[in-house]
Design a protein around this motif. Structure first.
Motif, PDB file in Angstrom:
ATOM      1  N   SER A  34       0.906  -1.321   0.078  1.00  0.00           N
ATOM      2  CA  SER A  34      -0.031   0.010   0.019  1.00  0.00           C
ATOM      3  C   SER A  34       0.883   1.194  -0.142  1.00  0.00           C
ATOM      4  CB  SER A  34      -1.040   0.025   1.241  1.00  0.00           C
ATOM      5  OG  SER A  34      -0.204   0.074   2.392  1.00  0.00           O
ATOM      6  N   THR A  35       0.224   2.404  -0.301  1.00  0.00           N
ATOM      7  CA  THR A  35       0.978   3.642  -0.309  1.00  0.00           C
ATOM      8  C   THR A  35       0.933   4.137   1.031  1.00  0.00           C
ATOM      9  OG1 THR A  35      -1.003   4.851  -0.809  1.00  0.00           O
ATOM     10  CG2 THR A  35       0.265   4.098  -2.834  1.00  0.00           C
ATOM     11  N   SER A  36       1.449   5.423   1.230  1.00  0.00           N
ATOM     12  CA  SER A  36       1.643   6.004   2.411  1.00  0.00           C
ATOM     13  C   SER A  36       0.206   6.242   3.111  1.00  0.00           C
ATOM     14  CB  SER A  36       2.541   7.079   2.564  1.00  0.00           C
ATOM     15  OG  SER A  36       1.956   7.983   1.731  1.00  0.00           O
ATOM     16  N   THR A  37      -0.825   6.589   2.061  1.00  0.00           N
ATOM     17  CA  THR A  37      -2.200   6.825   2.594  1.00  0.00           C
ATOM     18  C   THR A  37      -3.034   5.678   2.706  1.00  0.00           C
ATOM     19  OG1 THR A  37      -2.819   7.013  -0.006  1.00  0.00           O
ATOM     20  CG2 THR A  37      -2.022   8.952   1.373  1.00  0.00           C
ATOM     21  N   GLY A  38      -2.264   4.299   2.511  1.00  0.00           N
ATOM     22  CA  GLY A  38      -3.181   3.327   2.727  1.00  0.00           C
ATOM     23  C   GLY A  38      -3.748   2.562   1.211  1.00  0.00           C
ATOM     24  N   GLU A  39      -3.781   3.205   0.236  1.00  0.00           N
ATOM     25  CA  GLU A  39      -4.118   2.702  -0.887  1.00  0.00           C
ATOM     26  C   GLU A  39      -3.301   1.707  -1.492  1.00  0.00           C
ATOM     27  OE1 GLU A  39      -5.632   4.731  -5.106  1.00  0.00           O
ATOM     28  OE2 GLU A  39      -3.733   5.760  -4.193  1.00  0.00           O
ATOM     29  N   CYS A  40      -4.128   0.730  -2.120  1.00  0.00           N
ATOM     30  CA  CYS A  40      -3.312  -0.383  -3.009  1.00  0.00           C
ATOM     31  C   CYS A  40      -2.433   0.114  -3.845  1.00  0.00           C
ATOM     32  CB  CYS A  40      -4.519  -1.174  -3.328  1.00  0.00           C
ATOM     33  SG  CYS A  40      -3.960  -2.406  -4.726  1.00  0.00           S
ATOM     34  N   VAL A  41      -1.212  -0.324  -3.679  1.00  0.00           N
ATOM     35  CA  VAL A  41      -0.258   0.206  -4.513  1.00  0.00           C
ATOM     36  C   VAL A  41      -0.392   0.063  -5.862  1.00  0.00           C
ATOM     37  CG1 VAL A  41       1.371  -1.789  -4.462  1.00  0.00           C
ATOM     38  CG2 VAL A  41       2.232   0.648  -4.854  1.00  0.00           C
ATOM     39  N   PHE A  42      -0.909  -0.975  -6.362  1.00  0.00           N
ATOM     40  CA  PHE A  42      -1.253  -1.487  -7.745  1.00  0.00           C
ATOM     41  C   PHE A  42      -2.459  -0.236  -8.209  1.00  0.00           C
ATOM     42  CE2 PHE A  42       0.600  -5.862  -8.165  1.00  0.00           C
ATOM     43  CZ  PHE A  42       1.707  -5.253  -8.139  1.00  0.00           C
ATOM     44  N   CYS A  43      -3.222  -0.159  -7.446  1.00  0.00           N
ATOM     45  CA  CYS A  43      -4.591   0.884  -7.739  1.00  0.00           C
ATOM     46  C   CYS A  43      -3.791   2.298  -7.899  1.00  0.00           C
ATOM     47  CB  CYS A  43      -5.530   0.935  -6.459  1.00  0.00           C
ATOM     48  SG  CYS A  43      -6.555  -0.319  -6.431  1.00  0.00           S
ATOM     49  N   ALA A  44      -2.764   2.781  -7.174  1.00  0.00           N
ATOM     50  CA  ALA A  44      -2.073   3.921  -7.085  1.00  0.00           C
ATOM     51  C   ALA A  44      -1.357   4.074  -8.468  1.00  0.00           C
ATOM     52  CB  ALA A  44      -1.403   4.093  -5.911  1.00  0.00           C
ATOM     53  N   ILE A  45      -0.654   3.035  -8.673  1.00  0.00           N
ATOM     54  CA  ILE A  45      -0.062   2.896 -10.111  1.00  0.00           C
ATOM     55  C   ILE A  45      -1.017   3.068 -11.378  1.00  0.00           C
ATOM     56  CG2 ILE A  45       1.127   1.222 -11.590  1.00  0.00           C
ATOM     57  CD1 ILE A  45       2.543   0.319  -9.177  1.00  0.00           C
ATOM     58  N   GLY A  46      -2.143   2.277 -11.088  1.00  0.00           N
ATOM     59  CA  GLY A  46      -3.086   2.194 -12.234  1.00  0.00           C
ATOM     60  C   GLY A  46      -3.897   3.684 -12.425  1.00  0.00           C
ATOM     61  N   THR A  47      -3.735   4.567 -11.281  1.00  0.00           N
ATOM     62  CA  THR A  47      -4.301   6.091 -11.456  1.00  0.00           C
ATOM     63  C   THR A  47      -3.578   6.969 -11.633  1.00  0.00           C
ATOM     64  OG1 THR A  47      -4.473   6.125  -9.297  1.00  0.00           O
ATOM     65  CG2 THR A  47      -6.155   5.296 -10.002  1.00  0.00           C
ATOM     66  N   GLY A  48      -2.108   6.592 -11.643  1.00  0.00           N
ATOM     67  CA  GLY A  48      -1.170   7.456 -11.922  1.00  0.00           C
ATOM     68  C   GLY A  48      -0.494   8.225 -10.639  1.00  0.00           C
ATOM     69  N   GLN A  49      -1.023   7.779  -9.518  1.00  0.00           N
ATOM     70  CA  GLN A  49      -0.797   8.347  -8.274  1.00  0.00           C
ATOM     71  C   GLN A  49       0.754   7.840  -7.621  1.00  0.00           C
ATOM     72  OE1 GLN A  49      -2.467  10.926  -7.196  1.00  0.00           O
ATOM     73  NE2 GLN A  49      -3.432  10.680  -9.117  1.00  0.00           N
ATOM     74  N   ALA A  50       0.903   6.604  -8.469  1.00  0.00           N
ATOM     75  CA  ALA A  50       2.668   5.996  -7.881  1.00  0.00           C
ATOM     76  C   ALA A  50       3.271   5.861  -9.196  1.00  0.00           C
ATOM     77  CB  ALA A  50       2.184   4.803  -7.221  1.00  0.00           C
ATOM     78  N   PRO A  51       4.631   5.809  -9.047  1.00  0.00           N
ATOM     79  CA  PRO A  51       5.414   5.824 -10.026  1.00  0.00           C
ATOM     80  C   PRO A  51       5.686   4.385 -10.948  1.00  0.00           C
ATOM     81  CG  PRO A  51       6.712   6.157  -8.144  1.00  0.00           C
ATOM     82  CD  PRO A  51       5.439   6.349  -7.849  1.00  0.00           C
ATOM     83  N   ALA A  52       5.630   4.088 -11.983  1.00  0.00           N
ATOM     84  CA  ALA A  52       6.098   3.006 -12.531  1.00  0.00           C
ATOM     85  C   ALA A  52       6.561   3.079 -14.135  1.00  0.00           C
ATOM     86  CB  ALA A  52       4.777   1.923 -12.812  1.00  0.00           C
ATOM     87  N   ALA A  53       7.198   2.170 -14.599  1.00  0.00           N
ATOM     88  CA  ALA A  53       7.768   2.224 -16.098  1.00  0.00           C
ATOM     89  C   ALA A  53       6.676   1.333 -16.736  1.00  0.00           C
ATOM     90  CB  ALA A  53       9.249   1.573 -15.802  1.00  0.00           C
ATOM     91  N   PHE A  54       5.951   2.247 -17.558  1.00  0.00           N
ATOM     92  CA  PHE A  54       4.710   1.570 -18.254  1.00  0.00           C
ATOM     93  C   PHE A  54       5.130   0.877 -19.448  1.00  0.00           C
ATOM     94  CE2 PHE A  54       1.106   2.766 -15.665  1.00  0.00           C
ATOM     95  CZ  PHE A  54       1.748   3.660 -14.760  1.00  0.00           C
TER      96      PHE A  54
END
Length: 151
Positions: A12-32
């Motif tokens: 999860s992210t620091s806000t408790g959100e699922c890390v993969f949800c955060a990636i999917g919404t652009g709130q967490a970094p990833a190499a797409f």
């Protein structure tokens, strides 16, 4: 030697959100490597081999059973396209494994269904170790009956 078990992942992210949800919404970094309205595919942060990718639905589905069947079909179709693309790169890739861990006992560390696309090559060190012995015909028939009854 790489094994199926890996170090614990950040789930999860620091806000408790699922890390993969955060990636999917652009709130967490990833190499797409792929993005559409319903799915993203990213380079795995902790790859088994170079080029290891993850296919993720943007919508949160904790496990395979909660993923609508049409979305499951789409997830595997994307994985198939990515596998072909990996073979066309200059990355070391003599084969591909598709791997989906469904549930904690199966090694799922992040409770958001995702499909691994893993480039493979001789000597890469990735192993799945199990009791691969041949089972009796009676045992196979019994197992088949139980699964058919549950469909």
């Amino acid at each position: 030697m790489a094994e199926l078990r890996r170090l614990p992942a950040t789930t999860s992210t620091s806000t408790g959100e699922c890390v993969f949800c955060a990636i999917g919404t652009g709130q967490a970094p990833a190499a797409f490597v792929h993005e559409d309205d319903d799915f993203v595919a990213i380079v795995d942060l902790r790859p088994v081999t170079t080029g290891h990718l993850l296919v993720l639905p943007r919508a949160h589905h904790a496990d395979l059973a909660s993923l609508p069947s049409a979305a499951g079909e789409r997830m595997f179709a994307i994985a198939q396209q990515l596998a072909a693309a990996l073979r066309r790169t200059d990355l070391k890739c003599e084969g591909i494994n598709l791997f989906l861990a469904d549930g904690k006992a199966a090694g799922q560390e992040i409770p958001h269904v995702h499909l691994h696309v893993i480039p493979r090559f001789a000597g890469d060190g990735f192993v799945l170790d199990a009791d691969w012995r041949v089972r009796s015909r009676e045992e196979l028939v019994e197992v088949a009956a139980k699964v058919r009854a549950a469909l």
